[in-house]
Scaffold this motif. Structure first.
Motif, short mmCIF file in Angstrom:
data_model
loop_
_atom_site.label_atom_id
_atom_site.label_comp_id
_atom_site.label_asym_id
_atom_site.label_seq_id
_atom_site.Cartn_x
_atom_site.Cartn_y
_atom_site.Cartn_z
N PRO A 34 -17.23 -11.87 -5.90
CA PRO A 34 -16.84 -10.21 -6.83
C PRO A 34 -16.68 -9.45 -6.07
CG PRO A 34 -19.15 -12.22 -7.79
CD PRO A 34 -18.29 -12.47 -6.41
N ALA A 35 -16.86 -8.77 -4.48
CA ALA A 35 -16.10 -7.60 -4.17
C ALA A 35 -15.29 -8.52 -3.51
CB ALA A 35 -17.44 -8.28 -3.05
N GLY A 36 -15.35 -9.70 -3.02
CA GLY A 36 -13.77 -10.28 -2.67
C GLY A 36 -12.62 -9.37 -3.61
N ILE A 37 -12.63 -10.52 -5.11
CA ILE A 37 -11.63 -10.25 -5.68
C ILE A 37 -11.32 -8.20 -6.28
CG2 ILE A 37 -11.27 -10.64 -8.56
CD1 ILE A 37 -13.24 -13.13 -8.52
N GLU A 38 -12.04 -7.96 -6.23
CA GLU A 38 -12.33 -6.43 -6.20
C GLU A 38 -11.83 -5.32 -5.35
OE1 GLU A 38 -15.29 -2.51 -6.42
OE2 GLU A 38 -16.11 -4.68 -7.60
N ALA A 39 -11.94 -5.81 -3.98
CA ALA A 39 -11.31 -5.38 -2.94
C ALA A 39 -9.19 -6.10 -3.11
CB ALA A 39 -12.08 -6.34 -1.64
N ALA A 40 -9.36 -6.90 -3.71
CA ALA A 40 -7.99 -8.07 -3.39
C ALA A 40 -7.72 -6.82 -4.94
CB ALA A 40 -8.37 -9.54 -3.83
N LEU A 41 -7.89 -6.90 -5.31
CA LEU A 41 -7.20 -6.23 -6.67
C LEU A 41 -6.87 -4.98 -5.99
CD1 LEU A 41 -8.64 -7.18 -9.45
CD2 LEU A 41 -6.80 -7.87 -8.87
N ARG A 42 -7.79 -4.15 -5.76
CA ARG A 42 -7.35 -2.21 -5.12
C ARG A 42 -5.88 -2.30 -3.79
NH1 ARG A 42 -13.31 -1.99 -4.93
NH2 ARG A 42 -13.02 -2.21 -2.21
N MET A 43 -6.67 -3.68 -3.23
CA MET A 43 -4.99 -3.86 -2.31
C MET A 43 -3.99 -4.14 -2.72
SD MET A 43 -5.05 -6.25 1.17
CE MET A 43 -5.90 -5.60 1.77
N TRP A 44 -3.99 -4.98 -3.50
CA TRP A 44 -2.66 -5.14 -4.71
C TRP A 44 -2.29 -4.28 -5.70
CZ3 TRP A 44 1.22 -8.31 -4.73
CH2 TRP A 44 2.18 -7.86 -6.57
N ALA A 45 -2.52 -3.41 -5.75
CA ALA A 45 -2.70 -1.92 -6.55
C ALA A 45 -1.80 -1.14 -5.60
CB ALA A 45 -4.45 -1.43 -7.48
N ALA A 46 -2.89 -1.12 -4.96
CA ALA A 46 -2.31 -0.09 -3.59
C ALA A 46 -1.06 -0.33 -2.39
CB ALA A 46 -3.14 0.05 -2.94
N HIS A 47 -1.05 -1.72 -2.79
CA HIS A 47 0.08 -2.60 -1.68
C HIS A 47 1.78 -2.19 -3.28
CE1 HIS A 47 3.22 -4.73 0.02
NE2 HIS A 47 3.75 -5.49 -2.11
N ARG A 48 1.43 -2.32 -4.60
CA ARG A 48 1.94 -1.99 -5.81
C ARG A 48 2.44 -0.51 -5.58
NH1 ARG A 48 1.08 -4.51 -10.61
NH2 ARG A 48 2.98 -3.79 -11.48
N ALA A 49 1.74 0.60 -5.26
CA ALA A 49 2.08 1.88 -5.25
C ALA A 49 3.06 2.63 -4.50
CB ALA A 49 0.65 2.90 -5.61
N ASP A 50 3.00 1.38 -3.18
CA ASP A 50 3.81 2.39 -1.48
C ASP A 50 3.74 0.77 -0.89
OD1 ASP A 50 4.57 3.04 0.77
OD2 ASP A 50 2.20 4.63 1.29
N PRO A 51 4.28 0.62 -1.28
CA PRO A 51 4.46 -0.92 -0.41
C PRO A 51 4.19 -1.33 1.27
CG PRO A 51 6.39 -1.06 -2.06
CD PRO A 51 5.65 0.08 -1.90
N GLN A 52 3.57 -1.88 1.01
CA GLN A 52 2.89 -1.80 2.94
C GLN A 52 2.25 -3.44 3.30
OE1 GLN A 52 0.14 0.85 4.33
NE2 GLN A 52 0.82 2.27 3.00
N PRO A 53 2.79 -3.97 4.78
CA PRO A 53 2.23 -5.58 4.66
C PRO A 53 0.59 -5.37 4.70
CG PRO A 53 4.12 -4.79 6.45
CD PRO A 53 3.32 -3.59 5.66
#
Length: 121
Positions: A34-53
């Motif tokens: 659950p923590a992994g999914i939550e963190a991955a979704l946050r990372m994906w949202a941040a990546h979409r807002a400001d694309p970084q590797p």
């Protein structure tokens, strides 16, 4: 590059965190599904807002939700971040299954850290 490590073994996650940070990567740790999914979704949202590797290092044998289900959940939700599975399950069938469920790469534990860095690059 920001790397999310989803790994429940503190020795492995600590080793990865120290080694990757020494190489200049930003590292976040999640210790269960659950923590992994939550963190991955946050990372994906941040990546979409400001694309970084970004990259997800995903263990398969995790508590609560296993890595296979995490990978499939993320892919079904449209998360397109690269996923590199790290697992003690090393048969050809295990590796093929990991790749077919949506992982971009698969490494068997124990692994050489230098090889992991080459795959990240």
């Amino acid at each position: 590059m920001n790397i999310l490590v989803i790994e429940d073994d503190p020795r492995v996650s600590g080793f990865l965190q120290r080694g990757l940070r020494a190489e200049g990567y930003g590292v976040q740790i999640a210790v269960d599904g659950p923590a992994g999914i939550e963190a991955a979704l946050r990372m994906w949202a941040a990546h979409r807002a400001d694309p970084q590797p970004c990259l997800i290092l995903l263990d398969l044998m995790l508590p609560v939700i296993n890595g296979s289900d995490i990978c499939q959940t993320l892919r079904a939700g449209g998360v397109a971040l690269p996923i590199l599975m790290l697992s003690a399950l090393g048969s050809v069938e295990d590796r093929i299954l990991g790749l077919r469920m949506g992982a971009d790469d698969y490494m068997v534990k124990p692994f050489a850290f230098e090889e992991l860095l080459a795959r990240i690059e």
